[in-house]
Write an enzyme that holds these catalytic residues in place. Structure first.
Site, PDB file in Angstrom:
ATOM      1  N   VAL A   1     -21.762   5.509  -1.103  1.00  0.00           N
ATOM      2  CA  VAL A   1     -23.145   5.177  -1.436  1.00  0.00           C
ATOM      3  C   VAL A   1     -23.225   3.789  -2.073  1.00  0.00           C
ATOM      4  CG1 VAL A   1     -25.196   5.873  -2.752  1.00  0.00           C
ATOM      5  CG2 VAL A   1     -23.776   7.613  -1.650  1.00  0.00           C
ATOM      6  N   CYS A   2     -22.329   3.495  -3.001  1.00  0.00           N
ATOM      7  CA  CYS A   2     -22.345   2.176  -3.657  1.00  0.00           C
ATOM      8  C   CYS A   2     -22.084   1.065  -2.636  1.00  0.00           C
ATOM      9  CB  CYS A   2     -21.311   2.120  -4.776  1.00  0.00           C
ATOM     10  SG  CYS A   2     -21.696   3.203  -6.164  1.00  0.00           S
ATOM     11  N   THR A   3     -21.116   1.278  -1.785  1.00  0.00           N
ATOM     12  CA  THR A   3     -20.801   0.279  -0.767  1.00  0.00           C
ATOM     13  C   THR A   3     -21.991   0.074   0.166  1.00  0.00           C
ATOM     14  OG1 THR A   3     -18.439   0.720  -0.892  1.00  0.00           O
ATOM     15  CG2 THR A   3     -19.252  -0.286   1.140  1.00  0.00           C
TER      16      THR A   3
END
Length: 151
Positions: A44-46
């Site tokens: 999700v962060c990426t």
């Protein structure tokens, strides 16, 4: 203490991936997205930071700086940013651990990381909007950035 819209953003000085200090003061003069993320090298962060990178030109046309902040080390941030082609600053809030995240009211003691929160600042460093995801595994929506910067 939670930050509210209309408040001056808390000052900070954090190292980027090149160990250069980035301060709130250095960002003044433009709108800024302070994008707190929990964990580099996670899906999700990426996805979120790559979407910001893919649309960086559009955000810059709206007069915005983009700055990501993690509680990971600058070394980890550097490897992650290089792998993903992130060209905007990725700052380390590693030590004292999470101090800036705590100042912005987004540090999660259970995870030892910042929650998924973005502070939209005007050119004077005042918080004009906040974009958050209450669930650590749920991404923020890119369209919300465009709306916040257009106001």
């Amino acid at each position: 203490m939670a930050i509210e819209i209309g408040q001056q953003a808390p000052a900070f000085s954090l190292p980027d991936t090149n160990n250069e200090q980035v301060t709130l003061e250095s960002l003044r003069g433009n709108k800024t997205l302070l994008v707190f993320i929990p964990f580099p090298f996670t899906g999700v962060c990426t996805d979120e930071l790559c979407e910001l990178q893919e649309n960086l030109g559009q955000l810059q046309e709206l007069g915005a700086n983009v700055v990501a902040i993690t509680c990971d080390t600058r070394f980890s941030n550097d490897e992650w940013a290089r792998r993903e082609g992130i060209e905007y600053p990725v700052l380390s809030d590693y030590w004292p651990h999470g101090e800036t995240s705590k100042a912005y009211g987004v540090f999660n003691d259970t995870f030892g990381a910042a929650m998924r929160s973005t502070f939209v600042l005007n050119a004077k460093g005042t918080v004009t909007d906040m974009i958050r995801s209450e669930e650590i595994l749920v991404a923020r929506q890119f369209e919300d950035y465009l709306t916040a910067l257009s106001n």
